[in-house]
Motif scaffolding. Sequence first.
Motif, mmCIF file in Angstrom:
data_model
loop_
_atom_site.group_PDB
_atom_site.id
_atom_site.type_symbol
_atom_site.label_atom_id
_atom_site.label_comp_id
_atom_site.label_asym_id
_atom_site.label_seq_id
_atom_site.Cartn_x
_atom_site.Cartn_y
_atom_site.Cartn_z
ATOM 1 N N LEU A 169 -18.179 12.593 17.186
ATOM 2 C CA LEU A 169 -18.940 12.084 16.041
ATOM 3 C C LEU A 169 -18.289 12.502 14.722
ATOM 4 N N GLY A 170 -17.768 13.723 14.671
ATOM 5 C CA GLY A 170 -17.083 14.151 13.452
ATOM 6 C C GLY A 170 -15.864 13.301 13.163
ATOM 7 N N TRP A 171 -15.109 12.980 14.207
ATOM 8 C CA TRP A 171 -13.901 12.167 14.043
ATOM 9 C C TRP A 171 -14.235 10.738 13.631
ATOM 10 N N THR A 172 -15.124 10.089 14.369
ATOM 11 C CA THR A 172 -15.415 8.684 14.100
ATOM 12 C C THR A 172 -16.151 8.500 12.770
ATOM 13 N N VAL A 173 -17.187 9.290 12.550
ATOM 14 C CA VAL A 173 -17.965 9.139 11.313
ATOM 15 C C VAL A 173 -17.122 9.530 10.110
ATOM 16 N N GLY A 174 -16.341 10.618 10.239
ATOM 17 C CA GLY A 174 -15.531 11.066 9.113
ATOM 18 C C GLY A 174 -14.511 10.039 8.674
ATOM 19 N N LEU A 175 -13.746 9.493 9.613
ATOM 20 C CA LEU A 175 -12.713 8.530 9.248
ATOM 21 C C LEU A 175 -13.309 7.203 8.775
ATOM 22 N N THR A 176 -14.389 6.760 9.415
ATOM 23 C CA THR A 176 -15.012 5.504 9.000
ATOM 24 C C THR A 176 -15.570 5.616 7.582
ATOM 25 N N LEU A 177 -16.269 6.709 7.292
ATOM 26 C CA LEU A 177 -16.833 6.890 5.950
ATOM 27 C C LEU A 177 -15.744 7.120 4.918
ATOM 28 N N ALA A 178 -14.625 7.716 5.311
ATOM 29 C CA ALA A 178 -13.510 7.882 4.373
ATOM 30 C C ALA A 178 -12.961 6.519 3.954
ATOM 31 N N GLY A 179 -12.804 5.616 4.935
ATOM 32 C CA GLY A 179 -12.365 4.267 4.598
ATOM 33 C C GLY A 179 -13.381 3.524 3.750
ATOM 34 N N TYR A 180 -14.661 3.700 4.083
ATOM 35 C CA TYR A 180 -15.725 3.045 3.303
ATOM 36 C C TYR A 180 -15.746 3.562 1.866
ATOM 37 N N ALA A 181 -15.576 4.875 1.707
ATOM 38 C CA ALA A 181 -15.588 5.461 0.363
ATOM 39 C C ALA A 181 -14.418 4.952 -0.472
ATOM 40 N N LEU A 182 -13.245 4.840 0.148
ATOM 41 C CA LEU A 182 -12.091 4.334 -0.588
ATOM 42 C C LEU A 182 -12.304 2.885 -0.993
ATOM 43 N N GLY A 183 -12.811 2.066 -0.061
ATOM 44 C CA GLY A 183 -13.054 0.669 -0.376
ATOM 45 C C GLY A 183 -14.112 0.475 -1.445
ATOM 46 N N SER A 184 -15.079 1.392 -1.504
ATOM 47 C CA SER A 184 -16.147 1.276 -2.497
ATOM 48 C C SER A 184 -15.720 1.754 -3.880
ATOM 49 N N SER A 185 -14.730 2.637 -3.937
ATOM 50 C CA SER A 185 -14.363 3.245 -5.213
ATOM 51 C C SER A 185 -13.121 2.643 -5.861
ATOM 52 N N VAL A 186 -12.275 1.998 -5.075
ATOM 53 C CA VAL A 186 -11.026 1.432 -5.608
ATOM 54 C C VAL A 186 -11.119 -0.093 -5.582
ATOM 55 N N PRO A 187 -11.112 -0.739 -6.739
ATOM 56 C CA PRO A 187 -11.202 -2.204 -6.765
ATOM 57 C C PRO A 187 -9.976 -2.849 -6.110
ATOM 58 N N ASN A 188 -10.221 -3.910 -5.357
ATOM 59 C CA ASN A 188 -9.156 -4.695 -4.726
ATOM 60 C C ASN A 188 -8.248 -3.859 -3.832
ATOM 61 N N VAL A 189 -8.819 -2.844 -3.201
ATOM 62 C CA VAL A 189 -7.992 -1.985 -2.352
ATOM 63 C C VAL A 189 -7.475 -2.732 -1.137
ATOM 64 N N ASP A 190 -8.134 -3.842 -0.757
ATOM 65 C CA ASP A 190 -7.682 -4.598 0.401
ATOM 66 C C ASP A 190 -6.297 -5.206 0.187
ATOM 67 N N ARG A 191 -5.873 -5.322 -1.077
ATOM 68 C CA ARG A 191 -4.533 -5.828 -1.345
ATOM 69 C C ARG A 191 -3.462 -4.841 -0.877
ATOM 70 N N TYR A 192 -3.839 -3.594 -0.794
ATOM 71 C CA TYR A 192 -2.887 -2.551 -0.400
ATOM 72 C C TYR A 192 -3.236 -2.003 0.987
ATOM 73 N N LEU A 193 -3.794 -2.864 1.823
ATOM 74 C CA LEU A 193 -4.289 -2.405 3.119
ATOM 75 C C LEU A 193 -3.173 -1.825 3.982
ATOM 76 N N LEU A 194 -2.034 -2.508 4.053
ATOM 77 C CA LEU A 194 -0.949 -2.041 4.909
ATOM 78 C C LEU A 194 -0.416 -0.672 4.477
ATOM 79 N N PRO A 195 -0.123 -0.454 3.170
ATOM 80 C CA PRO A 195 0.326 0.892 2.784
ATOM 81 C C PRO A 195 -0.726 1.968 3.037
ATOM 82 N N VAL A 196 -1.997 1.642 2.831
ATOM 83 C CA VAL A 196 -3.061 2.627 3.053
ATOM 84 C C VAL A 196 -3.152 2.986 4.529
ATOM 85 N N VAL A 197 -3.104 1.990 5.402
ATOM 86 C CA VAL A 197 -3.168 2.246 6.839
ATOM 87 C C VAL A 197 -1.940 3.033 7.286
ATOM 88 N N ALA A 198 -0.768 2.703 6.730
ATOM 89 C CA ALA A 198 0.439 3.458 7.076
ATOM 90 C C ALA A 198 0.300 4.923 6.687
#
Length: 241
Positions: A169-198
């Motif tokens: 639960l720590g692993w799944t919830v932590g990483l999922t919420l980290a991605g959600y927090a980044l997407g909520s705070s950085v406008p148009n972050v989906d444009r940089y999806l590949l570098p972020v995932v890398a």
Amino acid sequence: MAVAAAALSATAVTQAVNVLDAGSLLAAFGALGVAVVLFAETGLLVGFFLPGDSLLFTAGLLCAPGVGGAVHLALPQVLAAAAVGTLAGSQTGYWIGRRGGRALLAEGRSRKLREGAARAEEYLARYGHAKAIVLARFVPIVRTVLNPLAGALNVPARTFALWQAVGGLGWTVGLTLAGYALGSSVPNVDRYLLPVVALVVLVSLAPIALEVLRSRAGRPAREPAAEPGDAPDHASAPPAP
């Protein structure tokens, strides 16, 4: 005709899915893909190559409001799917290890699996059951092989169930919420999806790199340490008559 067209469309989608690409998996299967991939990665030895870390982070990112693109996921569904996949997968891996024993890992043809098994056993010996089971969640390959190894080494079932739930639960919830927090705070972050995932993949591989560097650095330190211990034996030896 309609049935044939639907079958052809499903075949095309299946062929287009890249199981190593988090974005492709999520576009094809959504939250269900999260559950299936995490189950395979944590429960089946064949799933060690699957992108668990990047999949969770990307899924959280695609749940954020304002993130555009063809895929948008619901955060509660992703969290539930991730929890079910990883908890069920870990328990499955544990019982496979209980039934198959250590031979299941020893006879594996993959060098990465054998190395992961050795590292997982080292974790269990160094940190104890609870800490090793939790820490293994955050290390690729180790989180795949530690579960069957824990079963093969007869780690108590209650101990394993408790701490794999905490770590999972720590692993799944932590990483999922980290991605959600980044997407909520950085406008148009989906444009940089590949570098972020890398970047997420590189960070997830950092524990393995640290372990390799630590083991290499420890070898020279252990070898000279044996020489001073040998010197007194030679110095105190009586002279030959």
